[in-house]
Design an enzyme around this catalytic site. Structure first.
Site, short mmCIF file in Angstrom:
data_model
loop_
_atom_site.label_atom_id
_atom_site.label_comp_id
_atom_site.label_asym_id
_atom_site.label_seq_id
_atom_site.Cartn_x
_atom_site.Cartn_y
_atom_site.Cartn_z
N LYS A 164 -5.43 -5.23 -2.84
CA LYS A 164 -5.72 -4.00 -3.59
C LYS A 164 -5.12 -4.08 -5.01
O LYS A 164 -4.31 -4.96 -5.29
CB LYS A 164 -5.19 -2.79 -2.82
CG LYS A 164 -5.85 -2.62 -1.44
CD LYS A 164 -7.30 -2.11 -1.52
CE LYS A 164 -8.12 -2.42 -0.30
NZ LYS A 164 -7.90 -1.57 0.85
C1 LIG Z 1 -8.09 -1.06 2.28
C2 LIG Z 1 -8.66 0.27 2.52
C3 LIG Z 1 -8.00 1.22 3.30
C4 LIG Z 1 -6.79 0.92 4.13
O1 LIG Z 1 -5.71 0.49 3.40
P1 LIG Z 1 -4.40 -0.04 4.17
O2 LIG Z 1 -3.31 0.06 3.13
O3 LIG Z 1 -4.68 -1.46 4.56
O4 LIG Z 1 -4.15 0.84 5.32
C5 LIG Z 1 -8.53 2.50 3.38
N1 LIG Z 1 -9.67 2.80 2.75
C6 LIG Z 1 -10.35 1.91 2.01
C7 LIG Z 1 -11.61 2.34 1.31
C8 LIG Z 1 -9.88 0.60 1.89
O5 LIG Z 1 -10.58 -0.30 1.18
#
Ligand SMILES: *Cc1c(COP(=O)(O)O)cnc(C)c1O
Length: 394
Positions: A192
């Site tokens: 991310k």
């Molecule tokens: C990656 C993601 C999540 C979850 O994130 P985590 O930190 O891994 O729990 C939730 N929503 C979207 C749209 C994502 O791409």
């Protein structure tokens, strides 16, 4: 035009993502380890303050993941078993899964064909007397139509929780994502825009929600319980609710502080890559490049290219395989949730239920876009894409 042979000889291997961690992050984590305090403590609170300031939000509450952030947000609004929550179908399972943690029912909503974000028109059609909340997802980092979403929410007394896993930093009508709705959930997962390995953040303007989420992230115990094992800590604490084990750690926070300072530079780098891709690919009739909208700015977490499949002799799967043969790793975001076995089994969804998302799904390819991509790598990706189109165009 480069032939496939010459491309392969260029010998480039471009992963879908490469993390932008450096010596500074290594140093920061080392110093936390040397300090002797590894879990949630002073470094986490520093990161929270700096994150809140960056967003312009009143409160930032660090947690173990975006999934945890969504769960705690739904707890904060008091979601009850049987309550329905509107969720776009083209998202990661976490968005809908968090609703099931509370005994709620995720109601999947179709998307807008142009932006790939939740369709407010379809959301309105999916409302029932049990609808309590909406979780819009800013897909790829492009903000949803938040004013329209808030107008709908207000008219039906719904809560709005934003899934901002992709949107750091994103801008909607001059405002940063994270200070607009009641509650916003960010992700610091490895791929991310801000990476602490794993991690997440809740931002809110609401003091009650901030207090509740802070309490529930650490077993529902009273406020200063995080220091119960330190010298100045008080051994006595009170359990006020059965909560969760969703706290952040100071090792993650050390990464977060360094990454936050680089957040704008990383965004600039992604924006430049997106510009290069669009420049190089927008004139090709077999391709559709992502939209940009004048009143908002994407974080460019993803660059989602769409194929005009009727103009090509290969489908999306084969296109991705051709890229892989040239050393370029692409991906797809997301398989719509209504096509996933779990949501079909639990809620009876089937193919054809949300047709716009389905049609777009079969056209989508996410190209590599990460801050440490070199200009040569970006150009290599565009030459591979144009090469494949030229080879397989009808
Ligand atoms: C990656 C993601 C999540 C979850 O994130 P985590 O930190 O891994 O729990 C939730 N929503 C979207 C749209 C994502 O791409």
């Amino acid at each position: 035009m480069l032939t496939k042979d010459r491309l392969t000889k260029a010998g480039l291997n471009i992963p879908f993502h490469r993390s932008a961690m450096g010596e500074e992050e290594v140093q920061a984590v080392s110093s936390v380890i040397r300090s002797g305090w590894l879990t949630m403590g002073a470094k986490t609170f520093q990161f929270e303050r700096e994150f809140a300031q960056y967003i312009g939000a009143s409160h930032a509450v660090a947690v173990s993941s975006c999934t945890a952030a969504l769960h705690l947000a739904l707890d904060a609004i008091g979601l009850r078993p049987g309550d329905e929550v509107l969720v776009p179908t083209n998202t990661f399972t976490a968005t809908a899964e968090a609703v099931t943690y509370m005994g709620g029912r995720p109601v999947l909503v179709d998307i807008d064909e142009r932006t790939l974000n939740i369709s407010v028109v379809d959301a309105e059609e999916k409302l029932t007397s049990r609808t309590r909340a909406m979780i819009p997802v800013h897909f790829s980092g492009l903000p949803c139509d938040l004013d329209e979403i808030h107008a709908l929410a207000k008219s039906r007394d719904l809560h709005v929780i934003e899934d901002a896993a992709h949107s750091l930093p994103s801008l909607y009508r001059g405002r940063r994502i994270g200070k607009i709705s009641e509650l916003t959930a960010f992700s610091f997962y490895a791929t991310k825009p801000l990476n602490t390995g794993e991690g997440g953040m809740i931002t809110t303007e609401n003091d009650t929600y901030a207090h509740r989420t802070r309490q529930m992230r650490l077993h529902g115990i009273s406020h200063d319980a995080w220091k119960r094992n330190s010298a100045e800590g008080e051994w006595r604490y009170e359990v006020l609710e059965p909560g969760y084990k969703y706290n952040f750690t100071d090792m993650q926070a050390a990464l977060g502080v360094v990454q936050l300072a680089k957040c704008d530079a990383m965004f600039e780098a992604r924006r430049r890559i997106a510009e290069c891709y669009t420049q190089a690919l927008q004139s090709m009739e077999a391709l559709e490049v992502p939209v940009t909208q004048a009143d908002r700015e994407s974080s460019w977490h993803l660059y989602v290219l769409r194929l005009q499949t009727k103009q090509l002799r290969i489908d999306r799967r084969q296109f991705i395989a051709e890229l892989a043969e040239r050393g370029v790793q692409a991906s797809v975001h997301f398989t719509p949730l209504h096509l996933q076995p779990a949501y079909q089994r639990l809620y009876g969804y089937k193919q054809g239920d949300l047709p716009v998302a389905e049609r777009q799904y079969y056209r989508c390819i996410s190209l590599p876009i990460f801050p440490t991509m070199s200009e040569r790598e970006v150009q290599y990706v565009t030459s591979c894409v144009t090469d494949i189109v030229d080879l397989f165009v009808r």
